[in-house]
Enzyme design. Structure first.
Site: not given
Ligand code: NAP
Length: 482
Positions: A153-154, A177-179, A230-231, A252-253, A286, A383
């Site tokens: 979502w960011n 699939k978006p947030a 994402g996370s 990409e975490l 991130c 984080e």
């Protein structure tokens, strides 16, 4: 919704050129807490259908010339540019960041489409000197197939185009699939793709329960790549789930960026680097500086100047003129941030600025500076994802490198010093995928974005960012006569 083109507000998912599903999952404006729209909760069968359609579309899309695909992308880019204000407005409405940052995000998002529309024309293969006189070795790059893009979502737009652009340009088709917090930007983007004439099935957007959608995307053998931002926790889960079908993963975490300032640094420049990397998007990035290491000789001076800068930040609804800091994405994000601060204060950190919920209420939080932070405190180990700057003290170069590297994340790091030898030395020793040297703004489509350790696998952006979307094929031509 004050959109100039109200048809960009979509409340249905997009599969195989059709708008599908009944709006049922609410999307909220984090600045007001009010519902702005709803999107469908697709079932696993619907996702399977979307993958099948993407598979069918792959047959023709992958056979187009790179220049033909670039033609479609250019039409799409033009439409995105024409509708920039509406897209920026949608981003601010569902995500909360100030409108000026949303406009920057649209530009940043488009830059990937522009870059990869051209880059796909340069997906060069290779000939390799053969091992037999009568043979020749040729290596080509072929599009992978159906790609699943799962995004956070960011950055509701840029994290999508950073994946879709190389995928489509290379000849892949996509199920995205978006947030759940920010699906409206994704749906507006695909509405513009439809107008640009991108054929049905090439770019599909599904919304709904993440777990169910994730299970189908990772299990379905037609999907060849999971491109996820994402996370780290969800990244690990997707890795596990993808094992059964041996899928390629682009991950990409999360990060935990050290920001190291030496006494010989240009303090003004270091300050502006911290302000950007820490407070952009309310600290919800991130590559946000997570541990600000300041040399003991300038510790007090730097804290004083940082606190002054932070006190000037204007907090408010992202749509209002002059606002620097919007709301956090959710109540749970707010509570987590409070707990991180409390736990650190209990262990001896001191609040220099902010530290509390903002008087505006909702999920607004005061931009915060903490001093006397130590490495073992929760705020430095985790984080943060909020507008909190933890400032730590160091005295020695070797020691600060060891402390900076003592994390399972390895996304971004920053060094500020005017000593060139020190900068080179440190940049080489820091175990991070990206290092900003006297520079706090790292993101560009021109460079490979990505991390080491638990911050991910693969790179996005630059010529490297298209490599995950192709397969190498080795062809051996034999029996050639002279
Ligand atoms: P998240 O909770 O991991 O969610 C990211 C995406 O994964 C969302 O679309 C989410 O869907 C989906 N998801 C969650 N559980 C899933 C499951 N079991 N199966 C399939 N999909 C699932 O992360 P976030 O809170 O949105 O984003 C913040 C994180 O992203 C931070 O850690 C940040 O550092 C990282 N990030 C990394 C980069 C980078 O380039 N390295 C860039 C931006 C952000 P729902 O929304 O529907 O739950």
């Amino acid at each position: 919704m004050k959109l100039q083109d109200s048809s960009l507000l979509r409340e249905q998912a997009y599969v195989d050129g059709q708008w599908v599903g009944c709006p049922s999952l609410p999307v909220f404006d984090p600045a007001t807490g009010s519902r702005i729209a709803s999107v469908p909760s697709l079932q696993r069968e619907d996702v399977k259908h979307a993958i099948r359609c993407a598979g069918a579309a792959f047959c023709s899309w992958s056979r187009l010339l790179a220049g033909e695909r670039a033609g479609f992308l250019r039409l799409w880019i033009d439409l995105i540019r024409k509708n920039k204000e509406d897209l920026a407005f949608l981003i601010t409405c569902e995500q909360g960041k100030p409108l000026s940052e949303s406009r920057d995000e649209v530009d940043y998002g488009v830059s990937f489409l522009e870059f990869y529309a051209e880059e796909a024309k340069r997906l060069y293969g290779e000939t390799i000197p053969p091992f037999r006189r009568s043979s020749r070795i040729v290596v080509t790059k072929e599009p992978l197939g159906v790609v699943a893009a799962i995004t956070p979502w960011n950055f509701p737009m840029a994290m999508i185009t950073r994946k879709i652009a190389p995928a489509l340009a290379a000849g892949c088709t996509v199920v995205c699939k978006p947030a759940i917090e920010t699906p409206l930007t994704a749906l507006a983007l695909v509405a513009l793709a439809e107008r640009a004439g991108i054929p049905p099935g090439v770019f599909n957007v599904v919304t709904g329960d993440a777990v169910q959608i994730g299970i189908e995307l990772t299990a379905n053998p037609l999907v060849k790549l999971i491109a996820f931002t994402g996370s780290t926790a969800v990244g690990k889960l997707l890795m596990n789930q993808s094992a059964s079908s041996v899928k390629r993963l682009l991950l990409e975490l999360g990060g935990n960026a050290p920001f190291i300032i030496f006494p010989d640094a240009d303090i003004d420049s270091a300050l502006s680097g911290v302000m950007f990397s820490k407070y952009r998007n309310m600290g919800q990035t991130c590559i946000s500086s997570n541990r600000i290491y300041v040399h003991e000789d300038i510790y007090e001076l730097f804290l004083e100047r940082l606190s002054y800068e932070v006190s000037k930040l204007k907090v408010g609804s992202g749509g209002l003129e002059g606002v620097d800091q919007g709301p956090l994405i959710s109540q749970s994000a707010l509570i987590r941030l409070e707990q991180q601060i409390k736990s650190s204060v209990d262990q001896g950190a001191q609040i220099v600025k902010g530290g509390c919920r903002h008087s505006l209420g909702g999920t607004f939080f005061e931009p915060t500076v903490l001093r006397d932070v130590r490495d073992e405190m929760r705020i430095a180990c985790e984080e943060i994802f909020g507008p909190v700057a933890p400032v730590l003290c160091f005295s020695d170069e070797a020691d600060v490198i060891a402390r900076a590297n003592a994390t399972r994340s390895g996304l971004a790091a920053y060094i500020y010093s005017c000593n060139l030898s020190r900068c080179w030395r440190m940049a080489e020793e820091l175990e991070f995928g990206m290092v900003g040297i006297n520079e706090g703004r790292l993101s560009t489509e021109l460079a490979p974005f990505g991390g080491t350790k638990e911050s991910g696998i693969g790179r996005e952006g630059s010529r490297y960012g298209i490599e995950d979307y192709v397969n190498l094929k080795y062809m051996l031509f034999g029996g050639l006569s002279h």
